[in-house]
Design a protein around this motif. Structure first.
Motif, PDB file in Angstrom:
ATOM      1  N   ASP A 197       0.862  -1.184   0.000  1.00  0.00           N
ATOM      2  CA  ASP A 197       0.000   0.000   0.000  1.00  0.00           C
ATOM      3  C   ASP A 197       0.897   1.233   0.000  1.00  0.00           C
ATOM      4  O   ASP A 197       1.290   1.734   1.049  1.00  0.00           O
ATOM      5  CB  ASP A 197      -0.912  -0.011   1.227  1.00  0.00           C
ATOM      6  N   PHE A 198       1.220   1.720  -1.185  1.00  0.00           N
ATOM      7  CA  PHE A 198       2.148   2.835  -1.332  1.00  0.00           C
ATOM      8  C   PHE A 198       1.446   4.181  -1.108  1.00  0.00           C
ATOM      9  O   PHE A 198       0.241   4.289  -1.302  1.00  0.00           O
ATOM     10  CB  PHE A 198       2.766   2.820  -2.729  1.00  0.00           C
ATOM     11  N   PRO A 199       2.193   5.204  -0.736  1.00  0.00           N
ATOM     12  CA  PRO A 199       1.594   6.546  -0.576  1.00  0.00           C
ATOM     13  C   PRO A 199       1.008   7.074  -1.875  1.00  0.00           C
ATOM     14  O   PRO A 199       0.115   7.918  -1.848  1.00  0.00           O
ATOM     15  CB  PRO A 199       2.789   7.407  -0.112  1.00  0.00           C
ATOM     16  N   TRP A 200       1.523   6.605  -3.010  1.00  0.00           N
ATOM     17  CA  TRP A 200       1.039   7.068  -4.313  1.00  0.00           C
ATOM     18  C   TRP A 200      -0.034   6.151  -4.909  1.00  0.00           C
ATOM     19  O   TRP A 200      -0.418   6.316  -6.059  1.00  0.00           O
ATOM     20  CB  TRP A 200       2.210   7.186  -5.293  1.00  0.00           C
ATOM     21  N   SER A 201      -0.520   5.188  -4.150  1.00  0.00           N
ATOM     22  CA  SER A 201      -1.558   4.282  -4.648  1.00  0.00           C
ATOM     23  C   SER A 201      -2.814   5.069  -5.024  1.00  0.00           C
ATOM     24  O   SER A 201      -3.195   6.017  -4.324  1.00  0.00           O
ATOM     25  CB  SER A 201      -1.909   3.231  -3.597  1.00  0.00           C
ATOM     26  N   LEU A 202      -3.449   4.661  -6.098  1.00  0.00           N
ATOM     27  CA  LEU A 202      -4.632   5.369  -6.608  1.00  0.00           C
ATOM     28  C   LEU A 202      -5.755   5.396  -5.584  1.00  0.00           C
ATOM     29  O   LEU A 202      -6.543   6.345  -5.539  1.00  0.00           O
ATOM     30  CB  LEU A 202      -5.101   4.710  -7.910  1.00  0.00           C
ATOM     31  N   SER A 203      -5.838   4.374  -4.742  1.00  0.00           N
ATOM     32  CA  SER A 203      -6.908   4.306  -3.740  1.00  0.00           C
ATOM     33  C   SER A 203      -6.830   5.445  -2.730  1.00  0.00           C
ATOM     34  O   SER A 203      -7.813   5.750  -2.058  1.00  0.00           O
ATOM     35  CB  SER A 203      -6.848   2.961  -3.003  1.00  0.00           C
ATOM     36  N   GLY A 222      -8.051  -1.120  -4.900  1.00  0.00           N
ATOM     37  CA  GLY A 222      -6.609  -1.160  -4.710  1.00  0.00           C
ATOM     38  C   GLY A 222      -6.140  -2.298  -3.829  1.00  0.00           C
ATOM     39  O   GLY A 222      -6.902  -3.186  -3.437  1.00  0.00           O
ATOM     40  N   ALA A 223      -4.846  -2.263  -3.505  1.00  0.00           N
ATOM     41  CA  ALA A 223      -4.196  -3.377  -2.817  1.00  0.00           C
ATOM     42  C   ALA A 223      -4.723  -3.601  -1.405  1.00  0.00           C
ATOM     43  O   ALA A 223      -4.974  -4.738  -0.997  1.00  0.00           O
ATOM     44  CB  ALA A 223      -2.689  -3.152  -2.798  1.00  0.00           C
ATOM     45  N   ASP A 224      -4.881  -2.539  -0.637  1.00  0.00           N
ATOM     46  CA  ASP A 224      -5.312  -2.701   0.753  1.00  0.00           C
ATOM     47  C   ASP A 224      -6.708  -3.304   0.826  1.00  0.00           C
ATOM     48  O   ASP A 224      -6.983  -4.176   1.647  1.00  0.00           O
ATOM     49  CB  ASP A 224      -5.292  -1.340   1.466  1.00  0.00           C
ATOM     50  N   PHE A 225      -7.583  -2.871  -0.052  1.00  0.00           N
ATOM     51  CA  PHE A 225      -8.962  -3.368  -0.104  1.00  0.00           C
ATOM     52  C   PHE A 225      -8.989  -4.862  -0.441  1.00  0.00           C
ATOM     53  O   PHE A 225      -9.693  -5.642   0.200  1.00  0.00           O
ATOM     54  CB  PHE A 225      -9.736  -2.569  -1.152  1.00  0.00           C
ATOM     55  N   HIS A 226      -8.214  -5.262  -1.445  1.00  0.00           N
ATOM     56  CA  HIS A 226      -8.265  -6.659  -1.875  1.00  0.00           C
ATOM     57  C   HIS A 226      -7.418  -7.569  -0.990  1.00  0.00           C
ATOM     58  O   HIS A 226      -7.726  -8.753  -0.847  1.00  0.00           O
ATOM     59  CB  HIS A 226      -7.819  -6.786  -3.333  1.00  0.00           C
ATOM     60  N   TYR A 268     -15.681  -8.146  -2.557  1.00  0.00           N
ATOM     61  CA  TYR A 268     -15.717  -8.984  -3.753  1.00  0.00           C
ATOM     62  C   TYR A 268     -15.491  -8.212  -5.050  1.00  0.00           C
ATOM     63  O   TYR A 268     -15.295  -8.819  -6.104  1.00  0.00           O
ATOM     64  CB  TYR A 268     -17.075  -9.696  -3.843  1.00  0.00           C
ATOM     65  N   SER A 269     -15.523  -6.893  -5.003  1.00  0.00           N
ATOM     66  CA  SER A 269     -15.387  -6.097  -6.226  1.00  0.00           C
ATOM     67  C   SER A 269     -14.004  -6.245  -6.835  1.00  0.00           C
ATOM     68  O   SER A 269     -13.039  -6.590  -6.145  1.00  0.00           O
ATOM     69  CB  SER A 269     -15.657  -4.619  -5.931  1.00  0.00           C
ATOM     70  N   SER A 270     -13.904  -5.938  -8.121  1.00  0.00           N
ATOM     71  CA  SER A 270     -12.606  -6.033  -8.791  1.00  0.00           C
ATOM     72  C   SER A 270     -11.887  -4.690  -8.802  1.00  0.00           C
ATOM     73  O   SER A 270     -10.757  -4.575  -8.346  1.00  0.00           O
ATOM     74  CB  SER A 270     -12.777  -6.555 -10.215  1.00  0.00           C
ATOM     75  N   THR A 271     -12.538  -3.643  -9.312  1.00  0.00           N
ATOM     76  CA  THR A 271     -11.862  -2.346  -9.456  1.00  0.00           C
ATOM     77  C   THR A 271     -12.392  -1.313  -8.481  1.00  0.00           C
ATOM     78  O   THR A 271     -11.643  -0.753  -7.684  1.00  0.00           O
ATOM     79  CB  THR A 271     -12.027  -1.815 -10.894  1.00  0.00           C
ATOM     80  N   PHE A 272     -13.703  -1.059  -8.538  1.00  0.00           N
ATOM     81  CA  PHE A 272     -14.310  -0.046  -7.675  1.00  0.00           C
ATOM     82  C   PHE A 272     -14.998  -0.710  -6.480  1.00  0.00           C
ATOM     83  O   PHE A 272     -15.266  -1.901  -6.491  1.00  0.00           O
ATOM     84  CB  PHE A 272     -15.299   0.800  -8.480  1.00  0.00           C
TER      85      PHE A 272
END
Length: 278
Positions: free
Chosen positions: A201-207, A215-219, A233-237
């Motif tokens: 989970d980078f500081p520049w992550s889109l999330s 993003g990564a933290d969510f998934h 369960y979502s893929s992108t949003f």
């Protein structure tokens, strides 16, 4: 610049058929984008990079090697045939590779539409994969990696790969887009799923700048919990999980972490005040 790109595109369509470009060309682009974007995250794990890592655990070299080898087999035996057999559908729906190239406005609208369609299909299919029988016999393969890294995004049972392929190509298949639109859509979708499984989970992550992006933290939360309690369960949003309440556990955990962060930030100030008072 545009004319140079069009000259390169003209070379492609004059030397290769639509079938070759849509099947073999798409496969080559997919493999290039997938491995070039996923291998850096694998290297981070191999080097033991802990900063920004969501989970402290690292995968063993044997587990990493197993993932790469199976991916090469799955991509050759499942992904490539799927791209080949889907070509007639694309062609029937109006697919083309010819000039002129579509405008950025047209491509942007189509790709956004594909994201929305893919998200809807993926969400419900993913929830279905978490039913007891399908999880045990199909989806558990993907969840072998409770600590994911970028390349694990496409490590899955062949039947799940077919489902993921269907969710991704459904939008383009019913609209018959230009080949350039198809390649851009495929590339950004691959980049998104690799990032969601990267484990960092980078500081520049889109999330961090787009609230509805998972993003990564969510998934990563989805991977480290039991299949009956995972949610997310979502893929992108994230809006599908929010609407149907399947992200409550994740949001509760985030709230607890935020409260803990504020508590830890305030505590030193309190201690300082006590010392001065003494």
């Amino acid at each position: 610049m545009a004319s140079l790109f069009e000259s390169g595109w003209l070379y492609l369509i004059n030397n290769f058929s639509d079938f070759q470009l849509a099947s073999l060309g798409s496969f080559i682009i997919h493999e290039g984008v997938f491995f070039l974007s996923g291998l850096p995250y694998l290297m981070m794990e191999c080097w033991g990079l802990q900063k920004y890592k969501i989970q402290r655990k690292m995968n063993t070299p044997a587990a990493q090697e197993k993932c790469v080898l199976w991916l090469l087999l799955y991509h050759s035996c499942v992904n490539l045939p799927l791209m080949v057999v889907s070509y007639p559908v694309f062609k029937y729906m109006g697919f083309t590779s010819q000039l002129p190239l579509p405008s950025w406005k047209v491509m942007s609208f189509q790709i956004l539409s594909y994201f929305i369609l893919e998200d809807f299909i993926f969400y419900w299919g993913h929830r279905f994969l978490h039913t007891k029988w399908l999880y045990k016999h199909v989806h558990s393969v993907h969840h072998e990696y409770a600590t994911p890294f970028g390349l694990t995004s496409e490590y899955a049972h062949p039947l799940e790969i077919l489902f993921l392929g269907f969710a991704t190509i459904f939008g383009p298949a019913i609209t018959g887009p230009h080949l350039l639109t198809l390649w851009i859509w495929m590339s950004v979708r691959v980049l998104e799923t690799v990032e969601a499984h990267c484990g960092y989970d980078f500081p520049w992550s889109l999330s961090r700048v787009l609230p509805i992006y998972g993003g990564a933290d969510f998934h990563d939360y989805h991977h480290r919990l039991l299949y009956t309690k995972s949610g997310n369960y979502s893929s992108t949003f994230t809006y599908m999980d929010w609407i149907f309440g399947t992200d409550k556990g994740y949001r509760k955990l985030k709230a607890l972490k935020t409260d803990q962060y504020h508590t830890d930030s305030i505590r030193p100030e309190v201690n300082t005040t006590l010392v001065k008072a003494e």
